[in-house]
Scaffold this motif. Structure first.
Motif, PDB file in Angstrom:
ATOM      1  N   LYS A 127       0.848  -1.194   0.000  1.00 40.48           N
ATOM      2  CA  LYS A 127       0.000   0.000   0.000  1.00 40.48           C
ATOM      3  C   LYS A 127       0.881   1.241   0.000  1.00 40.48           C
ATOM      4  CE  LYS A 127      -2.026   3.593   2.219  1.00 40.48           C
ATOM      5  NZ  LYS A 127      -1.436   4.642   3.110  1.00 40.48           N
ATOM      6  N   GLY A 156       0.861   5.410   0.363  1.00 48.62           N
ATOM      7  CA  GLY A 156       0.067   6.537   0.838  1.00 48.62           C
ATOM      8  C   GLY A 156       0.158   7.752  -0.062  1.00 48.62           C
ATOM      9  N   SER A 189      -3.281   5.361  -2.522  1.00 43.36           N
ATOM     10  CA  SER A 189      -4.129   6.454  -2.044  1.00 43.36           C
ATOM     11  C   SER A 189      -4.251   7.508  -3.133  1.00 43.36           C
ATOM     12  CB  SER A 189      -3.506   7.088  -0.797  1.00 43.36           C
ATOM     13  OG  SER A 189      -3.458   6.173   0.263  1.00 43.36           O
ATOM     14  N   GLY A 232      -7.932   6.619   7.047  1.00 41.60           N
ATOM     15  CA  GLY A 232      -7.045   5.465   6.945  1.00 41.60           C
ATOM     16  C   GLY A 232      -7.595   4.378   6.048  1.00 41.60           C
ATOM     17  N   SER A 249      -7.328   3.588   2.902  1.00 37.39           N
ATOM     18  CA  SER A 249      -6.454   2.865   1.971  1.00 37.39           C
ATOM     19  C   SER A 249      -5.676   1.778   2.694  1.00 37.39           C
ATOM     20  CB  SER A 249      -5.491   3.843   1.282  1.00 37.39           C
ATOM     21  OG  SER A 249      -6.208   4.707   0.422  1.00 37.39           O
ATOM     22  N   ASP A 250      -5.225   2.072   3.909  1.00 39.61           N
ATOM     23  CA  ASP A 250      -4.588   1.036   4.735  1.00 39.61           C
ATOM     24  C   ASP A 250      -5.563  -0.122   4.963  1.00 39.61           C
ATOM     25  OD1 ASP A 250      -2.414   2.683   4.939  1.00 39.61           O
ATOM     26  OD2 ASP A 250      -2.544   2.994   7.104  1.00 39.61           O
ATOM     27  N   ILE A 254       3.215  -1.426   4.193  1.00 39.38           N
ATOM     28  CA  ILE A 254       2.666  -0.067   4.182  1.00 39.38           C
ATOM     29  C   ILE A 254       3.814   0.883   3.846  1.00 39.38           C
ATOM     30  CG2 ILE A 254       1.456   1.722   5.488  1.00 39.38           C
ATOM     31  CD1 ILE A 254      -0.225  -0.763   5.148  1.00 39.38           C
ATOM     32  N   THR A 269       5.215   4.561   3.165  1.00 40.58           N
ATOM     33  CA  THR A 269       4.843   5.921   3.549  1.00 40.58           C
ATOM     34  C   THR A 269       6.066   6.834   3.425  1.00 40.58           C
ATOM     35  OG1 THR A 269       3.866   7.215   5.343  1.00 40.58           O
ATOM     36  CG2 THR A 269       5.222   5.332   5.994  1.00 40.58           C
ATOM     37  N   SER A 280      -0.918   3.491  17.333  1.00 39.82           N
ATOM     38  CA  SER A 280      -1.703   4.102  16.261  1.00 39.82           C
ATOM     39  C   SER A 280      -2.956   4.767  16.816  1.00 39.82           C
ATOM     40  CB  SER A 280      -2.081   3.051  15.208  1.00 39.82           C
ATOM     41  OG  SER A 280      -2.847   1.999  15.774  1.00 39.82           O
ATOM     42  N   ILE A 333       0.091   4.190  10.675  1.00 36.80           N
ATOM     43  CA  ILE A 333      -0.855   3.108  10.419  1.00 36.80           C
ATOM     44  C   ILE A 333      -2.096   3.356  11.278  1.00 36.80           C
ATOM     45  CG2 ILE A 333       0.089   1.614  12.233  1.00 36.80           C
ATOM     46  CD1 ILE A 333      -0.360  -0.759  10.357  1.00 36.80           C
ATOM     47  N   THR A 356      -6.630  -1.143  10.346  1.00 36.22           N
ATOM     48  CA  THR A 356      -5.749  -1.857   9.423  1.00 36.22           C
ATOM     49  C   THR A 356      -5.251  -3.156  10.038  1.00 36.22           C
ATOM     50  OG1 THR A 356      -5.008   0.249   8.528  1.00 36.22           O
ATOM     51  CG2 THR A 356      -3.606  -1.645   8.090  1.00 36.22           C
ATOM     52  N   ILE A 416       6.314  -1.672   7.742  1.00 36.40           N
ATOM     53  CA  ILE A 416       6.217  -0.249   7.432  1.00 36.40           C
ATOM     54  C   ILE A 416       7.517   0.171   6.747  1.00 36.40           C
ATOM     55  CG2 ILE A 416       5.729   2.062   8.329  1.00 36.40           C
ATOM     56  CD1 ILE A 416       3.545   0.052   8.974  1.00 36.40           C
TER      57      ILE A 416
END
Length: 814
Positions: A5, A7, A38, A203, A205-206, A223, A225, A256, A263, A267, A280
């Motif tokens: 994913k 961001g 995203s 959040g 998309s996460d 993830i 970022t 979180s 995150i 998620t 991450i």
């Protein structure tokens, strides 16, 4: 298969999208990928703004749409070759036209429904996913775009609840049909069970990526970022924060929840059930290790994993006897908030059941008060409950860590660390699992609290001191020189990092939270704003830095008057300015009380003997149970210098002038020669011994003629010394006749104090006192005949600066 994913910051423009495609291409060579993206950074905010503007009949929404169009078309023109742009631009413009039509409808109706807002906000992901897919094809990737709305289904009457049965079935059906190496999905978007377009919220998309990973039993969820993992604290507020290599799902959820925006909590849930690791990673530094999130972490030694926080919190308080022992009260309370969709972040209740305190988002505060006042209207009318109270401008800070469980003393360390820096705790919450200790503090203290706690729990015992220094003359400039010279030693040997963050002389003042460069402080100060002692304090207070120390290198009475302001803000005070401690006893006592009350050090060792440990020695004697009978001392380095060098054939004027030029005297030498300076010093020692005494109580046998004492300026004072040369030579001759030396002596005995010039015979400890040295004799219970002697250099900018430096280090080592 892995799920990746990316961001909004990772796909913010054409250049960052190029990075993303490179990462996808490299990973796809190893295994098939599902990729979730995203909207381009900032686009979702612009879409919501356009909808809001349109609903308010503000035609500026057209400009906002034009900006959205420009950003997407610029990306297309950079990523897609000219020969292939036509079809892509046509598709993008078609989507943008649909968006424009929606906004026109909102404009005409002056209404923006929740459903329409969801549709408008979804265009960001739909456009970015299409552009990235087409750009990836140009790079030769075997990639397919799949609309997430076709496979992710939400329950109709829920903001976040997923229909997992239907969703997982659709994802698995798609996986069977898909034969591409990479499949790309727009994040955030979904449909309801009845086919209406919707979104997955904050959040989202996460969340999309996690749902996909759980449904296909992915090997790993990544993830990507703009930071290199989850940090020990927010790196924007704590510069020393570091990425955490490995944390548990539980820790990740705690962090979180409390503001670590790398995150989002939803998620984690889908992948947690399947034990799918989350990694991450930093899109802009793909070689960085990042943070791995798994069920357990076995090799960590530190009890605290991270420190997190939530801004903009309000405290809702209910108090009254009507709560005590009443079953169902909490049910009514929380049910009322639930029905208004108000989320409770933190709860604490007194064991007496007389009060309960809730922390909620600030934007819900007034609504919560209205709801609860209505719910408990009867109890309030009967005075069984007080009306709901709201306290705004608060924040929550939380310590998080699996290893905190049964680790003694953590709460105490947390609270004492905050308390020492004047961070007031409004409420406390800790679960029985002991994986989170949360406190509510004032919002203005967030940065100081985070840095203070991070220093306490994560840094290698390196303590940062922030100095606000006023006075850069002889003593002040030497102090700055010593601070710069010893910087490396302090850090390596004493684990102290000292920064001068505020600097002032009588004309200018300057501030820099990152530290003033001490190699060029003079040039920096020249560019500062007009100096003002009160404004200097207000700026220090506003900066609100941990371990703050105010350092006064002046003899200014106005500055001495505001020490209490600093102490009341838990800022330590270090000073060579004697005026405060020699002022009225009530002021001296107030400063001592403030120092104790606010746990702020008030150190003034240099008030008496420059760099000599005279006050410290006296305090240690008293603290150990000794009693002071008598103190005899030569406490003026300047007067000792003068009378050691004043001999037959010399001029008293010339010797005093030399003492002034070499920095042994106060700027006004009359303060030294009049005995006032020595009187202040013995007064301070008497007070430190426990005696309540004023300056007027000290007998001062001055050797200066009255005309010298009455002079109005330094120039006039020096002229008077020339006029009375015979007077001074007679004093010298009388001492020579007795084979004695002249010493200006201070004495405290039988609760009385006096100062004056004395003839010292050759068998006295004062006789051979050379140069500008000081000497103090302490006669006590333990030292009745042979006194405890402290002797050494008692004047000069270097030794005074080193004494101030020593006081600063004492504070740092606490």
């Amino acid at each position: 298969m892995n799920v990746l994913k990316f961001g909004g910051s990772s796909v913010a423009n054409a250049n960052t999208i190029e990075n993303v495609i490179t990462i996808i291409k490299n990973q796809s060579k190893k295994k098939p990928l599902y990729v979730v993206v995203s909207a381009m950074g900032g686009i979702t905010d612009l879409l919501l703004l356009a909808g809001k503007e349109a609903s308010e009949n503000n035609e500026n929404y057209k400009n906002t749409l034009a900006e959205i169009e420009k950003r997407h078309l610029d990306a297309v023109k950079t990523l897609i070759p000219v020969v292939s742009q036509s079809a892509v631009i046509s598709k993008v413009k078609s989507e943008l036209n649909a968006l424009e039509s929606l906004c026109e409808g909102v404009f005409l109706l002056s209404e923006l429904s929740e459903k329409t807002a969801a549709v408008i906000s979804s265009f960001g992901e739909l456009l970015s996913s299409y552009i990235i897919t087409e750009a990836a094809k140009v790079k030769g990737l075997d990639i397919e775009l799949k609309d997430s709305r076709d496979i992710i289904i939400k329950h109709v009457n829920s903001k976040t609840a997923i229909d997992y049965t239907e969703t997982n079935s659709r994802i698995k059906d798609f996986a069977k049909e898909n034969n591409h190496q990479v499949c790309l999905f727009p994040g955030f978007v979904a449909r309801t069970q009845d086919g209406e377009p919707t979104t997955l919220g904050r959040g989202g998309s996460d969340f999309t990526a996690a749902i996909l990973a759980a449904a296909i039993d992915a090997d790993e969820l990544q993830i990507w970022t703009d930071v290199s993992g989850m940090y020990t604290a927010n790196p924007k507020l704590v510069k020393q924060a570091k990425p955490v290599d490995h944390i548990s799902y539980q820790e990740a959820m705690e962090l979180s929840h409390f503001g670590a925006k790398v995150i989002y909590p939803p998620t984690i849930h889908p992948v947690l059930e399947k034990d799918i690791p989350i990694l991450i990673k930093n899109t802009f530094k793909p070689k960085d290790k990042g943070t791995l999130i798994t069920r357990t972490v076995s090799d960590r030694k530190k009890p605290v994993t991270g420190i997190s926080h939530i801004d903009d919190i309000s405290i809702i308080s209910l108090e009254g006897s009507g709560m005590v022992g009443i079953p169902g009260f909490s049910k009514r309370l929380f049910e009322a908030l639930f029905l208004e969709n108000i989320n409770v972040i933190l709860i604490t209740q007194a064991s007496s059941e007389h009060s309960i305190c809730l922390a909620i988002e600030a934007l819900d505060a007034e609504k919560a008060k209205t709801v609860l006042d209505n719910t408990f209207e009867f109890e309030i009318s009967k005075h069984k409950l007080e009306p709901v109270k709201i306290e705004n401008s608060n924040a929550i800070v939380a310590l998080v860590g699996d290893n905190m469980y049964h680790h003694q003393g953590l709460s105490g360390k947390m609270f004492s660390t905050l308390g020492k820096n004047n961070v007031n705790i409004r409420a406390i919450a800790q679960g029985a699992s002991e994986k989170n200790i949360s406190v509510v503090i004032e919002k203005k203290d967030i940065k100081k609290a985070l840095n203070t706690l991070h220093e306490r729990f994560f840094e290698v015992k390196t303590k940062q001191l922030n100095l606000f220094v006023t006075g850069v003359g002889n003593v002040g400039s030497k102090l700055l020189e010593q601070l710069e010279q010893q910087k490396k030693y302090l850090k390596d040997k004493l684990r102290l990092k000292i920064r001068v963050v505020g600097l002032s002389n009588s004309r200018k003042m300057v501030f820099d939270e990152n530290g003033i460069n001490l190699d060029s402080w003079e040039d920096v100060l020249k560019k500062g704003k007009k100096a003002n002692a009160l404004q200097f304090f207000e700026q220090a207070k506003e900066m609100n830095l941990r371990n703050s120390i105010f350092v006064d290198n002046t003899a200014n009475p106005d500055i001495a008057k505001i020490y209490k302001n600093y102490l009341a803000e838990s800022m330590a005070v270090v000073t060579c300015n004697k005026i405060a401690c020699a002022d009225e006893y009530s002021n001296y006592e107030e400063l001592q009380d403030l120092s104790r009350k606010f746990n702020a050090s008030f150190l003034y060792e240099t008030n008496v003997g420059a760099g000599l440990p005279i006050i410290d020695t006296l305090n240690n004697l008293i603290a150990s149970g000794d009693n002071i009978h008598k103190i005899q001392a030569v406490l003026s380095g300047s007067l000792n210098f003068v009378f050691n060098n004043y001999k037959e054939g010399t001029s008293f004027y010339d010797i005093v002038k030399q003492a002034q030029q070499e920095g042994y005297t106060e700027p006004d030498p009359k303060i030294d020669l009049s005995g006032v300076d020595v009187a202040r010093k013995i007064l301070i020692l008497a007070r430190e011994s426990g005696k309540v005494m004023e300056l007027d109580n000290i007998e001062n046998d001055s050797f200066l003629p009255q005309e010298c004492l009455n002079t109005a300026s330094v120039k006039d004072f020096f002229e008077s010394l020339k006029k009375y040369e015979n007077h001074f030579s007679d004093i010298l001759s009388e001492a020579d006749k007795k084979d004695c030396r002249l010493k200006y002596v201070a004495q405290y005995e039988n609760e009385k104090a006096k100062v004056g010039l004395q003839h010292i015979p050759s068998d006295h400890p004062f006789y051979n006192l050379e140069g500008s040295d000081n000497i103090v004799l302490f006669y006590t219970d333990r030292y009745p005949e042979q006194p405890l002697i402290v002797k050494g250099a008692g004047a000069g900018a270097d030794v005074t600066a080193s004494g101030i430096f020593a006081d600063i280090i004492r504070i740092g080592k606490k």
